[in-house]
Write a protein that holds these residues in place. Structure first.
Motif, PDB file in Angstrom:
ATOM      1  N   TRP A   1       0.800  -1.224   0.000  1.00  0.00           N
ATOM      2  CA  TRP A   1       0.000   0.000   0.000  1.00  0.00           C
ATOM      3  C   TRP A   1       0.841   1.286   0.000  1.00  0.00           C
ATOM      4  O   TRP A   1       0.476   2.267  -0.617  1.00  0.00           O
ATOM      5  N   THR A   2       1.947   1.260   0.730  1.00  0.00           N
ATOM      6  CA  THR A   2       2.708   2.493   0.945  1.00  0.00           C
ATOM      7  C   THR A   2       4.179   2.131   1.123  1.00  0.00           C
ATOM      8  O   THR A   2       4.515   1.251   1.919  1.00  0.00           O
ATOM      9  N   ASN A   3       5.057   2.794   0.359  1.00  0.00           N
ATOM     10  CA  ASN A   3       6.439   2.366   0.232  1.00  0.00           C
ATOM     11  C   ASN A   3       7.372   3.122   1.169  1.00  0.00           C
ATOM     12  O   ASN A   3       7.320   4.347   1.254  1.00  0.00           O
ATOM     13  N   ASP A   4       8.259   2.378   1.851  1.00  0.00           N
ATOM     14  CA  ASP A   4       9.213   3.008   2.764  1.00  0.00           C
ATOM     15  C   ASP A   4      10.396   3.629   2.028  1.00  0.00           C
ATOM     16  O   ASP A   4      10.896   4.685   2.413  1.00  0.00           O
TER      17      ASP A   4
ATOM     18  N   PHE B   1       8.963  -6.585  -9.216  1.00  0.00           N
ATOM     19  CA  PHE B   1       8.426  -7.435  -8.160  1.00  0.00           C
ATOM     20  C   PHE B   1       6.910  -7.513  -8.248  1.00  0.00           C
ATOM     21  O   PHE B   1       6.234  -6.571  -8.687  1.00  0.00           O
ATOM     22  N   THR B   2       6.373  -8.626  -7.787  1.00  0.00           N
ATOM     23  CA  THR B   2       4.930  -8.786  -7.664  1.00  0.00           C
ATOM     24  C   THR B   2       4.654  -9.794  -6.557  1.00  0.00           C
ATOM     25  O   THR B   2       5.587 -10.309  -5.925  1.00  0.00           O
ATOM     26  N   VAL B   3       3.401 -10.062  -6.301  1.00  0.00           N
ATOM     27  CA  VAL B   3       3.037 -10.987  -5.233  1.00  0.00           C
ATOM     28  C   VAL B   3       3.197 -12.432  -5.716  1.00  0.00           C
ATOM     29  O   VAL B   3       3.205 -12.704  -6.926  1.00  0.00           O
ATOM     30  N   PRO B   4       3.333 -13.383  -4.795  1.00  0.00           N
ATOM     31  CA  PRO B   4       3.425 -14.791  -5.196  1.00  0.00           C
ATOM     32  C   PRO B   4       2.248 -15.198  -6.077  1.00  0.00           C
ATOM     33  O   PRO B   4       1.111 -14.799  -5.844  1.00  0.00           O
ATOM     34  N   GLY B   5       2.567 -15.978  -7.095  1.00  0.00           N
ATOM     35  CA  GLY B   5       1.535 -16.428  -8.009  1.00  0.00           C
ATOM     36  C   GLY B   5       1.394 -15.568  -9.246  1.00  0.00           C
ATOM     37  O   GLY B   5       0.648 -15.922 -10.171  1.00  0.00           O
ATOM     38  N   ASP B   6       2.122 -14.453  -9.299  1.00  0.00           N
ATOM     39  CA  ASP B   6       2.032 -13.540 -10.439  1.00  0.00           C
ATOM     40  C   ASP B   6       3.371 -13.446 -11.162  1.00  0.00           C
ATOM     41  O   ASP B   6       3.559 -12.584 -11.997  1.00  0.00           O
ATOM     42  N   GLY B   7       4.315 -14.326 -10.783  1.00  0.00           N
ATOM     43  CA  GLY B   7       5.626 -14.333 -11.416  1.00  0.00           C
ATOM     44  C   GLY B   7       6.004 -15.762 -11.763  1.00  0.00           C
ATOM     45  O   GLY B   7       5.147 -16.571 -12.112  1.00  0.00           O
ATOM     46  N   TYR B   8       7.289 -16.092 -11.641  1.00  0.00           N
ATOM     47  CA  TYR B   8       7.725 -17.414 -12.074  1.00  0.00           C
ATOM     48  C   TYR B   8       8.464 -18.218 -11.007  1.00  0.00           C
ATOM     49  O   TYR B   8       8.948 -19.319 -11.282  1.00  0.00           O
ATOM     50  N   ILE B   9       8.539 -17.737  -9.772  1.00  0.00           N
ATOM     51  CA  ILE B   9       9.233 -18.470  -8.715  1.00  0.00           C
ATOM     52  C   ILE B   9       8.421 -19.703  -8.310  1.00  0.00           C
ATOM     53  O   ILE B   9       7.192 -19.648  -8.175  1.00  0.00           O
TER      54      ILE B   9
ATOM     55  N   GLN C   1       5.426  -2.599  -5.123  1.00  0.00           N
ATOM     56  CA  GLN C   1       4.966  -2.161  -6.440  1.00  0.00           C
ATOM     57  C   GLN C   1       4.418  -0.747  -6.291  1.00  0.00           C
ATOM     58  O   GLN C   1       4.223  -0.254  -5.181  1.00  0.00           O
ATOM     59  N   ASP C   2       4.159  -0.110  -7.411  1.00  0.00           N
ATOM     60  CA  ASP C   2       3.501   1.195  -7.390  1.00  0.00           C
ATOM     61  C   ASP C   2       2.012   0.953  -7.164  1.00  0.00           C
ATOM     62  O   ASP C   2       1.340   0.382  -8.022  1.00  0.00           O
ATOM     63  N   PRO C   3       1.463   1.378  -6.018  1.00  0.00           N
ATOM     64  CA  PRO C   3       0.052   1.098  -5.738  1.00  0.00           C
ATOM     65  C   PRO C   3      -0.909   1.796  -6.699  1.00  0.00           C
ATOM     66  O   PRO C   3      -2.067   1.393  -6.806  1.00  0.00           O
ATOM     67  N   ALA C   4      -0.426   2.818  -7.416  1.00  0.00           N
ATOM     68  CA  ALA C   4      -1.276   3.464  -8.416  1.00  0.00           C
ATOM     69  C   ALA C   4      -1.440   2.580  -9.648  1.00  0.00           C
ATOM     70  O   ALA C   4      -2.389   2.737 -10.420  1.00  0.00           O
ATOM     71  N   VAL C   5      -0.526   1.629  -9.822  1.00  0.00           N
ATOM     72  CA  VAL C   5      -0.571   0.706 -10.965  1.00  0.00           C
ATOM     73  C   VAL C   5      -1.098  -0.655 -10.521  1.00  0.00           C
ATOM     74  O   VAL C   5      -1.927  -1.265 -11.199  1.00  0.00           O
ATOM     75  N   ALA C   6      -0.591  -1.133  -9.395  1.00  0.00           N
ATOM     76  CA  ALA C   6      -0.982  -2.444  -8.857  1.00  0.00           C
ATOM     77  C   ALA C   6      -1.931  -2.214  -7.691  1.00  0.00           C
ATOM     78  O   ALA C   6      -1.491  -1.956  -6.564  1.00  0.00           O
ATOM     79  N   HIS C   7      -3.240  -2.306  -7.929  1.00  0.00           N
ATOM     80  CA  HIS C   7      -4.253  -2.021  -6.914  1.00  0.00           C
ATOM     81  C   HIS C   7      -3.992  -2.853  -5.660  1.00  0.00           C
ATOM     82  O   HIS C   7      -3.993  -4.094  -5.704  1.00  0.00           O
ATOM     83  N   PRO C   8      -3.746  -2.211  -4.507  1.00  0.00           N
ATOM     84  CA  PRO C   8      -3.276  -2.934  -3.320  1.00  0.00           C
ATOM     85  C   PRO C   8      -4.172  -4.073  -2.858  1.00  0.00           C
ATOM     86  O   PRO C   8      -3.675  -5.185  -2.611  1.00  0.00           O
TER      87      PRO C   8
ATOM     88  N   ALA D   1      -3.115  -7.877  -2.789  1.00  0.00           N
ATOM     89  CA  ALA D   1      -3.056  -8.532  -1.484  1.00  0.00           C
ATOM     90  C   ALA D   1      -3.874  -9.818  -1.500  1.00  0.00           C
ATOM     91  O   ALA D   1      -3.442 -10.862  -0.988  1.00  0.00           O
ATOM     92  N   ARG D   2      -5.054  -9.763  -2.087  1.00  0.00           N
ATOM     93  CA  ARG D   2      -5.888 -10.963  -2.187  1.00  0.00           C
ATOM     94  C   ARG D   2      -5.208 -12.034  -3.036  1.00  0.00           C
ATOM     95  O   ARG D   2      -5.199 -13.217  -2.679  1.00  0.00           O
ATOM     96  N   LEU D   3      -4.641 -11.608  -4.161  1.00  0.00           N
ATOM     97  CA  LEU D   3      -3.953 -12.561  -5.032  1.00  0.00           C
ATOM     98  C   LEU D   3      -2.789 -13.214  -4.296  1.00  0.00           C
ATOM     99  O   LEU D   3      -2.595 -14.436  -4.375  1.00  0.00           O
ATOM    100  N   GLY D   4      -2.020 -12.411  -3.553  1.00  0.00           N
ATOM    101  CA  GLY D   4      -0.892 -12.951  -2.801  1.00  0.00           C
ATOM    102  C   GLY D   4      -1.321 -13.935  -1.734  1.00  0.00           C
ATOM    103  O   GLY D   4      -0.724 -15.002  -1.585  1.00  0.00           O
ATOM    104  N   CYS D   5      -2.360 -13.592  -0.989  1.00  0.00           N
ATOM    105  CA  CYS D   5      -2.833 -14.476   0.081  1.00  0.00           C
ATOM    106  C   CYS D   5      -3.422 -15.764  -0.491  1.00  0.00           C
ATOM    107  O   CYS D   5      -3.124 -16.862  -0.014  1.00  0.00           O
ATOM    108  N   ASP D   6      -4.246 -15.633  -1.529  1.00  0.00           N
ATOM    109  CA  ASP D   6      -4.839 -16.816  -2.143  1.00  0.00           C
ATOM    110  C   ASP D   6      -3.757 -17.738  -2.713  1.00  0.00           C
ATOM    111  O   ASP D   6      -3.856 -18.968  -2.611  1.00  0.00           O
ATOM    112  N   SER D   7      -2.733 -17.134  -3.320  1.00  0.00           N
ATOM    113  CA  SER D   7      -1.651 -17.937  -3.888  1.00  0.00           C
ATOM    114  C   SER D   7      -0.884 -18.670  -2.795  1.00  0.00           C
ATOM    115  O   SER D   7      -0.568 -19.861  -2.932  1.00  0.00           O
TER     116      SER D   7
END
Length: 299
Positions: free
Chosen positions: A12-15, A236-244, A268-275, A279-285
């Motif tokens: 959601w917000t980048n350090d 970078f992206t959440v698990p399930g959206d790449g190739y690892i 990721q840029d939250p303006a491009v990757a809706h948080p 987040a749901r995709l990452g958790c479900d994956s």
């Protein structure tokens, strides 16, 4: 054996680049993270650092404190000075039940500098290694005595980035220095998360799951981009959206008896990757990968 699923507020917000998601309130991060299915959060720059303030906020959302990043400067200050510097952070983690501290040496780091390419990542001289290791051992021993173990974060753009640097770190430190296995940073540095998990299974005390978009990583390396430009381009992206291969990685965690947190940390840029979507995709994956690997989850 079971794991717990957590997330880092970077979704959601980048350090490293506070302008990304700068207007997103902490309340939104926590409520959406819980809605997505996570049971804990790592710290971010918008989190209160007083346990008496943060504890009730997390409790309201039914969330646990997973851990939190600590920037060490052991190449420029003594172990005793570092211990004094980290005491407030250690107190926060310990007070709210976190048992691992995300720990990274940031002296000479370049990951927060958009104009410095990743090819300029720092490395330690032999003299610096000889300074760093005893100091890190001392700090790690102290933290472990307090009930919180250092989880050393190998990180692109820092002095411990490559598989070879991880090997030396693990070979020369005491068992009090735990390892944070970050799948995305390892692949980004040319490493293999499955191989590292097998080699250092007994030292791994924390796991970060960020996936990699192969073509964006290749472009970042080919054009010699900075870490932050790689992030902005979607490396970078959440698990399930790449190739690892997370199923094989999680099978290794199950076989080694790992019982810590598995954390989505995918800047990721939250303006491009809706948080919330990611987040749901990452958790479900993660839930699907754990099920396929036979790794149970504690809510």
């Amino acid at each position: 054996m079971s794991v717990r699923l957590g997330i880092n507020p970077l979704t959601w917000t980048n350090d490293d680049m506070p302008s990304l998601g700068g207007d997103t309130p902490l309340e939104v991060c926590l409520s959406e993270g819980r809605e997505a299915g996570f049971s804990g959060f790592e710290l971010g720059h918008k989190f209160p650092r007083d346990p008496e303030v943060l504890g009730p906020i997390l409790d309201k959302h039914g969330l646990s404190l997973v851990s939190g990043w600590y920037s060490s400067e052991l190449l420029t200050r003594s172990a005793e000075e570092e211990i004094e510097a980290l005491k407030p952070h250690l107190h926060l983690l310990k007070s709210l039940g976190a048992t691992a501290m995300v720990f990274c040496e940031v002296t000479h780091c370049v990951h927060g500098q958009r104009d410095v390419p990743l090819s300029h990542s720092p490395s330690m001289s032999e003299a610096e290694w000889q300074t760093f290791i005893p100091r890190l051992n001392r700090v790690a021993d102290y933290c472990l005595e307090q009930g919180v173990q250092i989880a050393y974060h190998h990180h692109l753009g820092t002095v411990i980035e490559t598989p070879e640097e991880i090997d030396r770190l693990m070979a020369e430190t005491r068992p009090s220095v735990g390892l944070l296995l970050d799948s995305g940073h390892l692949v980004g540095a040319g490493g293999d998360p499955v191989a590292v998990q097998k080699q250092y299974a007994e030292r791994i005390v924390h796991v970060h799951c960020k996936d990699i978009r192969k073509e964006v990583l290749a472009d970042a390396r080919n054009r010699d981009l900075s870490f932050l430009d790689g992030v902005l381009n979607g490396m970078f992206t959440v698990p399930g959206d790449g190739y690892i291969d997370y199923v094989t990685l999680f099978q290794g965690l199950r076989e080694s008896g790992y019982e810590g947190w598995v954390v989505v940390e995918a800047e990721q840029d939250p303006a491009v990757a809706h948080p919330l979507t990611y987040a749901r995709l990452g958790c479900d994956s993660l839930k699907r990968f754990c099920a396929e690997a036979g790794l149970s989850i504690t809510e």
